[in-house]
Design an enzyme around this catalytic site. Sequence first.
Site, short mmCIF file in Angstrom:
data_model
loop_
_atom_site.label_atom_id
_atom_site.label_comp_id
_atom_site.label_asym_id
_atom_site.label_seq_id
_atom_site.Cartn_x
_atom_site.Cartn_y
_atom_site.Cartn_z
CE LYS A 140 -30.35 138.18 53.92
NZ LYS A 140 -28.93 137.94 54.27
CB SER B 62 -27.00 138.61 50.82
OG SER B 62 -27.03 138.18 52.17
CB SER C 25 -24.99 139.31 54.34
OG SER C 25 -24.54 138.80 53.11
N1 GLN Z 1 -21.13 138.41 50.08
C1 GLN Z 1 -20.79 137.18 50.72
C2 GLN Z 1 -21.23 136.04 49.86
O1 GLN Z 1 -21.64 136.29 48.79
C3 GLN Z 1 -21.43 137.13 52.08
C4 GLN Z 1 -22.85 136.80 52.03
C5 GLN Z 1 -23.49 136.72 53.37
O2 GLN Z 1 -22.93 137.14 54.37
N2 GLN Z 1 -24.65 136.12 53.39
O3 GLN Z 1 -21.18 134.92 50.23
#
Ligand code: GLN
Length: 475
Positions: A77, A152, A176
């Site tokens: 990532k 994400s 995420s």
């Molecule tokens: N979807 C969640 C957010 O937008 C989690 C994101 C993540 O785990 N980085 O914050």
Amino acid sequence: MINLEDLTIKSLSQKLNKKEVSVIEVVKEYLKAIKTRDKKIGAYLSVDEEGALESARQIDASKEKLGVLAGIPIAVKDAILVNGQPATAGSKILEKYVAPYEGGAVERLRNEGVIFLGKTNMDEFAMGSSTENSGFKLTKNPHDLKRVPGGSSGGSAAAVAGNLALASLGSDTGGSIRQPAALCGIAGLKTTYGAVSRYGLIAMASSLDQIGPFAKTVEDVGLLFQAMAGYDEWDSTSNPSASYGDELTKPDWKKIKGLTIGIPEEYFGEGIDKEVSASMDEVINFYKSEGFKIKSVSMPNTKYGLSVYYIVMPAEASTNLARFDGIRYGTRNKAKNLLDLYLENKGKGFGAEVKRRITLGTFVLSAGYYDAYYLKAQRVRTLVNQDFEKAFEKVDVLLTPTSPTVAFKIGERTQNPLEMYMSDILTIPANLAGVPGLNVPVKDREGRLPVGFQLMGRHWQEADILGLGMYYERK
Ligand code: GLN
């Protein structure tokens, strides 16, 4: 010919040791796959062809018996630093940033001979559930190109599901890793807070962030986790006394069969797709028919998880992102004076979601509102944690859906941030409590969109959830 579809870490490692294939052949095959097929999927932001080939040559030249991860090609990532490679965190503000050092988890994997193919697309600064918030491009779900891969860490999940990497790394602040794993039909692990070094992870919310692996099988996820876990003096929240052994990948089946599985009723309520609930019934029935003890438990504060998260996370993100001002970090624009410089750099560098969260975060931390929002949220966070403590007095692991829905269509939730936030309602509590959570893909769904179930365990008991996941995978 190497068939990338059938390959797992375990099987490739056996082939490499028997010299049925060389590392360079495998790496070339993945690079070819990326060249020909990633145009459609959009998993990668950058590919390190030369670096990957060079590492492959070195491993092929080595005379020693190869460890299980030697020669395994993975993707990372773009929020995680790989020395000498771009690290944009999906943001325009870091478009030209190149990592000057290696992240702790990456270093451990490199020492095992893991090959790094490239960096993957993500929601900007890990804020999102669909990868549509990337400052650069869209990533498509390999199972249906009209749908999102989740987020994400959507690029990392799509890379594995699309056979553009054998495994990958993501980060999980509120889901995420687990949510994109569920939407892409692969395994993904959020580890216990403090188990894997966060050194070299571009921070979103430091009390919630954890790096973890994606792979096609639970067993492969365990292999990567075992190599990544451990104390790192460069991460003050990494745990010096945690120790994991072989049970992560070689379960003690007698112990696993003795685990009591808890079903928290609050995770099966409103908003769960019919298709997801039906799959959960199948999975629960599977464990029942195998003789596992299943118990219903109540976690009454689950409903506050999302609200707590959307106060704590933006608060921490707003302080973490202060460094991206075009002076210390980030692209610098021309400006007349200091205020103008901030406005130009941050105004051009950050996307809408990042600005929304910084605004929210600075608001909840401001002197007049701190007690009403931030402090209150911290207290409620404790209640959510206590739900886990109480549940784990009665049961050993918790089984829930990972995502309330299957992969949604691109554009379907972008107009409504709240609807997008709901995607993580089932994964956020584990981050608040710091407990490990694993997505296991539900089997036999050929021709249908993937569904995953989530196993959550006690702190440092990844062996329980990995063992239980492998039990399901093997039957
Ligand atoms: N979807 C969640 C957010 O937008 C989690 C994101 C993540 O785990 N980085 O914050």
